[in-house]
Design a protein around this motif. Structure first.
Motif, mmCIF file in Angstrom:
data_model
loop_
_atom_site.group_PDB
_atom_site.id
_atom_site.type_symbol
_atom_site.label_atom_id
_atom_site.label_comp_id
_atom_site.label_asym_id
_atom_site.label_seq_id
_atom_site.Cartn_x
_atom_site.Cartn_y
_atom_site.Cartn_z
ATOM 1 N N ASN A 136 -100.756 -21.227 -65.230
ATOM 2 C CA ASN A 136 -99.902 -22.358 -65.617
ATOM 3 C C ASN A 136 -99.000 -21.978 -66.792
ATOM 4 O O ASN A 136 -98.757 -22.772 -67.685
ATOM 5 C CB ASN A 136 -100.745 -23.580 -65.982
ATOM 6 N N GLY A 141 -96.340 -26.593 -63.846
ATOM 7 C CA GLY A 141 -97.300 -26.724 -62.753
ATOM 8 C C GLY A 141 -98.106 -25.446 -62.602
ATOM 9 O O GLY A 141 -97.971 -24.493 -63.387
ATOM 10 N N GLY A 158 -96.776 -29.099 -58.483
ATOM 11 C CA GLY A 158 -96.653 -30.046 -59.579
ATOM 12 C C GLY A 158 -95.603 -31.086 -59.253
ATOM 13 O O GLY A 158 -95.412 -31.464 -58.085
#
Length: 399
Positions: A136, A141, A158
């Motif tokens: 990440n 995301g 995400g």
């Protein structure tokens, strides 16, 4: 012998010592001493009492401030809609702080997968082997381990699409001409009846200030573009003996102190969720740039206090003792005849039973033959002992 030694030690510990007055008849030393005393008087009167207001007591303050923003602005959106303070002051009310938006970027997002191309030259790929899985690092995301063939960026899971700072922003013109009204009220905690405020009238420069005035010499255009943090200080330092207390305003930009160019400015994001079928399927993320004013109340009150004056004068008198000690040091250790001065300062006085006091110039008790010479009778001094008595009183004529 041990018992006698202990008894003598106890007696000597209970002896009383006092200062002996010695007059040194030396003009140079007297001039030095009087000059130092004069400097002490100047220090106490001019510096401690007048310059440092040593005659006044001081009190901390407790205050509140009320703010109101006014202004209108036209945006560069289609149709050039007009915004006012109700639209651009976010939130509408905040404790000792105000934020005015100057530009914004709105992104409509949904949950899914997409390429993260928000930062150029980062997360670029040629094939899936160039993309990690589960990381990440992008803050947008989690990496899926896939490479998007069309953009050649790694794919994330995400909110998509990711925010693109290179897209056109909504600009609000004329913010520099907006005004901030600040009404403050303070009380000096040591004196309950001392309360002041600056809300008796509304006037530019009195309690109303334009944004461009508060930005002062800062790059106004640059501050409106990147945002800025400004500290607004209301200094309520006041001499209550005079009265008519009003605050002094100081405006200072603080976001550009000791920072690199990449961290200058101020912005934040606001999110509005769009719910469908009981689930948050989409959201609108708006990144606001703007001016954040942090308002603080500082200062203290001062008022005549007789106790403070006594303390200041008393501490000044303590310097007189230091001046005497310094002069004694100069005489005793630096003057050629310092030993004579040291001898003249020291004497022992014994009260014998059924006799008058006996003055002894030697620490040890003198013999009975010597006591007749050191005896101080009641009444006027005999003529033949006049020279001795004057010497014991401490007048050093030939010093």
């Amino acid at each position: 012998h041990l018992k006698m030694g202990i008894s003598r030690t106890i007696r000597e510990a209970l002896y009383f010592e006092t200062v002996k007055l010695v007059t040194v008849k030396n003009i140079k030393l007297g001039f030095i001493h009087k000059t130092l005393q004069f400097l002490v008087i100047v220090y106490v009167c001019v510096f401690a009492i007048w310059y440092k207001s040593g005659y006044q007591g001081h009190s901390d303050i407790d205050g509140v401030v009320f703010t109101k923003v006014k202004g209108v602005s036209m945006s560069n959106e289609p149709g050039n809609p007009v915004y006012d303070a109700s639209d651009l002051v976010i939130p509408a009310s905040e404790n000792k702080a105000v934020f005015i938006a100057t530009r914004k970027l709105t992104t409509r997002q949904h949950r899914g997968t997409c390429a993260d191309d928000s930062v150029p030259d980062k997360n670029k790929c040629v094939s899936d082997r160039d993309c990690r899985t589960g990381g990440n690092e992008t803050s947008n995301g989690y990496l899926t381990g896939e490479c998007d063939n069309s953009t050649k960026y790694c794919v994330i899971s995400g909110w998509c699409p990711v925010e693109n700072p290179n897209l056109p922003h909504t600009e609000f013109s004329g913010i520099q001409d907006w005004t901030l009204f600040m009404r403050s009220e303070v009380s000096y905690v040591e004196w309950d009846n001392s309360t002041f405020n600056n809300g008796d009238k509304t006037e530019i420069g009195y309690n109303i200030f334009a944004v461009h005035t508060m930005l002062n010499e800062t790059d106004v255009k640059g501050a409106l573009h990147t945002g800025a943090i400004l500290r607004v200080s209301l200094d309520w330092t006041c001499d209550l003996n005079v009265g008519g207390c009003l605050p002094k305003y100081e405006f200072k930009r603080v976001d550009n102190e000791g920072n690199s160019s990449g961290s200058i400015g101020y912005n934040f994001r606001d999110v509005q969720y769009i719910t469908q079928n009981g689930k948050d399927q989409e959201r609108l993320v708006t990144k606001y740039y703007g001016l954040r004013f942090l308002i603080e109340i500082t200062g203290q009150g001062s008022k005549f206090d007789i106790f403070q004056l006594v303390i200041t004068v008393g501490s000044g008198f303590a310097f007189f003792g230091a001046v005497t000690l310094l002069t004694d040091y100069l005489i005793q250790y630096l003057h050629p005849r310092g030993k004579h001065f040291d001898k003249a300062k020291r004497a022992n006085l014994e009260f014998e039973k059924e006799t008058n006091p006996i003055l002894i110039d030697d620490p040890n008790r003198p013999s009975s033959a010597d006591e007749s010479r050191f005896f101080i009778p009641d009444g006027p001094d005999p003529p033949e002992r006049a020279n001795f008595i004057d010497e014991e009183r401490g007048e050093l004529e030939s010093f």
